[in-house]
Design an enzyme around this catalytic site. Structure first.
Site, PDB file in Angstrom:
ATOM      1  N   HIS A 195       0.825  -1.217   0.000  1.00  0.00           N
ATOM      2  CA  HIS A 195       0.000   0.000   0.000  1.00  0.00           C
ATOM      3  C   HIS A 195       0.859   1.267   0.000  1.00  0.00           C
ATOM      4  O   HIS A 195       2.022   1.242   0.411  1.00  0.00           O
ATOM      5  CB  HIS A 195      -0.906   0.006   1.225  1.00  0.00           C
ATOM      6  CG  HIS A 195      -0.132   0.055   2.514  1.00  0.00           C
ATOM      7  ND1 HIS A 195       0.350   1.230   3.035  1.00  0.00           N
ATOM      8  CD2 HIS A 195       0.284  -0.930   3.339  1.00  0.00           C
ATOM      9  CE1 HIS A 195       1.021   0.964   4.143  1.00  0.00           C
ATOM     10  NE2 HIS A 195       0.999  -0.338   4.355  1.00  0.00           N
ATOM     11  N   GLU A 216      -2.146  -7.228   7.038  1.00  0.00           N
ATOM     12  CA  GLU A 216      -0.818  -7.164   7.618  1.00  0.00           C
ATOM     13  C   GLU A 216      -0.722  -8.105   8.819  1.00  0.00           C
ATOM     14  O   GLU A 216      -1.751  -8.558   9.354  1.00  0.00           O
ATOM     15  CB  GLU A 216      -0.530  -5.704   8.041  1.00  0.00           C
ATOM     16  CG  GLU A 216       0.817  -5.456   8.723  1.00  0.00           C
ATOM     17  CD  GLU A 216       2.003  -5.839   7.877  1.00  0.00           C
ATOM     18  OE1 GLU A 216       2.077  -7.010   7.442  1.00  0.00           O
ATOM     19  OE2 GLU A 216       2.875  -4.972   7.671  1.00  0.00           O
TER      20      GLU A 216
END
Lengths: 194, 192
Positions: free
Chosen positions: B10, B81
């Site tokens: 990201h 994550e």
């Protein structure tokens, strides 16, 4: 057209527990938050919803999906997000609520929003998705309160903290008819219990 | 079946800048993060993708949207994550992080590093289709996957440095077996 909105604040999160500023930032639902949403699902099971919509913050998406339980279609909309606190996000809560309430001048000085700006895009989003029937909304404490303040003198005059007036997994019923919103019931947290 | 994954980390976020633990918690993309994601749009616009996916964290969903708004996005918890548990949102002192990144965060109610890598790779297998698949995910899980496939990959610095924001890592999946095709590269975000 007559739309019955059920406006729900997301379940309790890690940052709620840690007392950190959480507007456009996000943290996972706690176990308690997941349980609250599960009870809400059970209490609302008999109501036929045309649609469920949440903000694009995962705490709201997760709350929505627990309640919807694949029973009705869901979508995620930026317009339903919490007031953005700009660079204050993630800081201790006291910095955004120095006297236990939102700064009326808002958070533009920090790159965030004013409560009013957030309220306008929230309301606009409700108007855009309105259909005949029941719609379930999962959103956030400060923006929901700011919206309800446009409908209720009592809430407008209250000095309480947004999280107290609009508790986690509380339900507020708002009717939308002939382009007008009407507050039907005040935020009610009883359905987050078994 | 042959799949090539374009694994993107990201764009840069507010919590990256504030050095806060950001695993399952989330913060918005910064202006620079948006600029890199838009540059990646140019870098990847000619690649035909059969499928596009990101984690359910908004920073990843937004990055995916900036890269390829033309594709239908799919969101998976399994692409999130590493979970830092009770440390989420706390200041992340880089020295402490460097050490614990190799141990994992199960000790503070988060995820073990191997556990996170396995659910990440299992999710990739689930979404695999014939052709190219675009995936927007996160530094630590991408880093652990690379190290699993290439044990010589360096372990010194933190994943934040090894896997830059908006870098692209290429991974092949042939009949259930992963191969690392290309290490994280920022060349795709250099396009104008």
């Amino acid at each position: 057209m007559r739309t019955q909105f059920y406006i729900i604040r997301h379940g309790r999160t890690l940052f709620n527990d840690k007392k950190l500023i959480q507007g456009s930032s996000d943290s996972p639902l706690t176990k308690e938050g997941v349980i609250q949403a599960g009870h809400l699902r059970d209490h609302l099971r008999t109501i036929p919803f045309k649609l469920g919509a949440s903000s694009t913050s995962e705490r709201a998406m997760d709350t929505l999906e627990i309640i919807a339980d694949h029973r009705f279609p869901t979508e995620y909309l930026k317009g339903l997000k919490e007031v953005s606190f700009g660079t204050l996000e993630g800081d201790p809560l006291i910095k955004a609520f120095p006297e236990g309430k939102l700064l009326r001048e808002g958070y533009e000085a920090y790159g965030g929003e004013t409560p009013k700006t957030a309220e306008r895009r929230f309301e606009k989003t409700l108007r855009q998705i309105a259909v005949d029937g029941n719609i379930l909304i999962v959103s956030h404490g400060a923006v929901i309160l700011e919206f309800l303040r446009t409908l209720s003198t009592e809430l407008r005059e209250s000095e309480e903290f947004p999280g107290v007036l609009v508790p986690n997994c509380s339900v507020t019923k708002v009717l939308y008819e002939q382009n007008t919103f009407t507050l039907e019931t005040m935020p009610d947290a009883s359905m987050r219990e078994a | 079946m042959h799949t090539t994954f374009y694994l993107v980390r990201h764009g840069r976020t507010l919590f990256n800048e504030k050095h806060l633990f950001q695993g399952w918690c989330d913060s918005p993309l910064t202006e620079q993060g948006i600029a890199y994601a838009k540059a990646l749009h140019n870098g990847l616009k000619d690649i035909p993708f059969a499928f596009a996916a990101s984690s359910t964290s908004e920073r990843a969903m937004d990055t995916l949207h900036y890269i390829r708004p033309d594709l239908t996005p799919h969101y998976y918890k399994g692409l999130r994550e590493l979970y830092f548990g009770d440390l989420e949102g706390d200041p992340s002192d880089l020295e402490t992080k460097k050490e614990h990144d190799w141990i994992g965060y199960a000790y503070c109610n988060g995820e073990d590093r191997t556990q996170a890598r396995i659910r990440f790779m299992e999710t990739l297998k689930q979404i695999a289709v014939e052709g190219n698949v675009l995936v927007v995910s996160h530094g630590s899980v991408i880093c652990r996957t690379i190290q699993y496939l290439d044990p010589t990959f360096q372990r010194g610095p933190s994943p934040d440095i090894l896997i830059p924001n908006c870098s692209v890592t290429l991974l092949d999946l042939d009949d259930g077996t992963f191969h690392l095709r290309a290490l994280p590269s920022t060349k795709y975000r250099e396009h104008d």
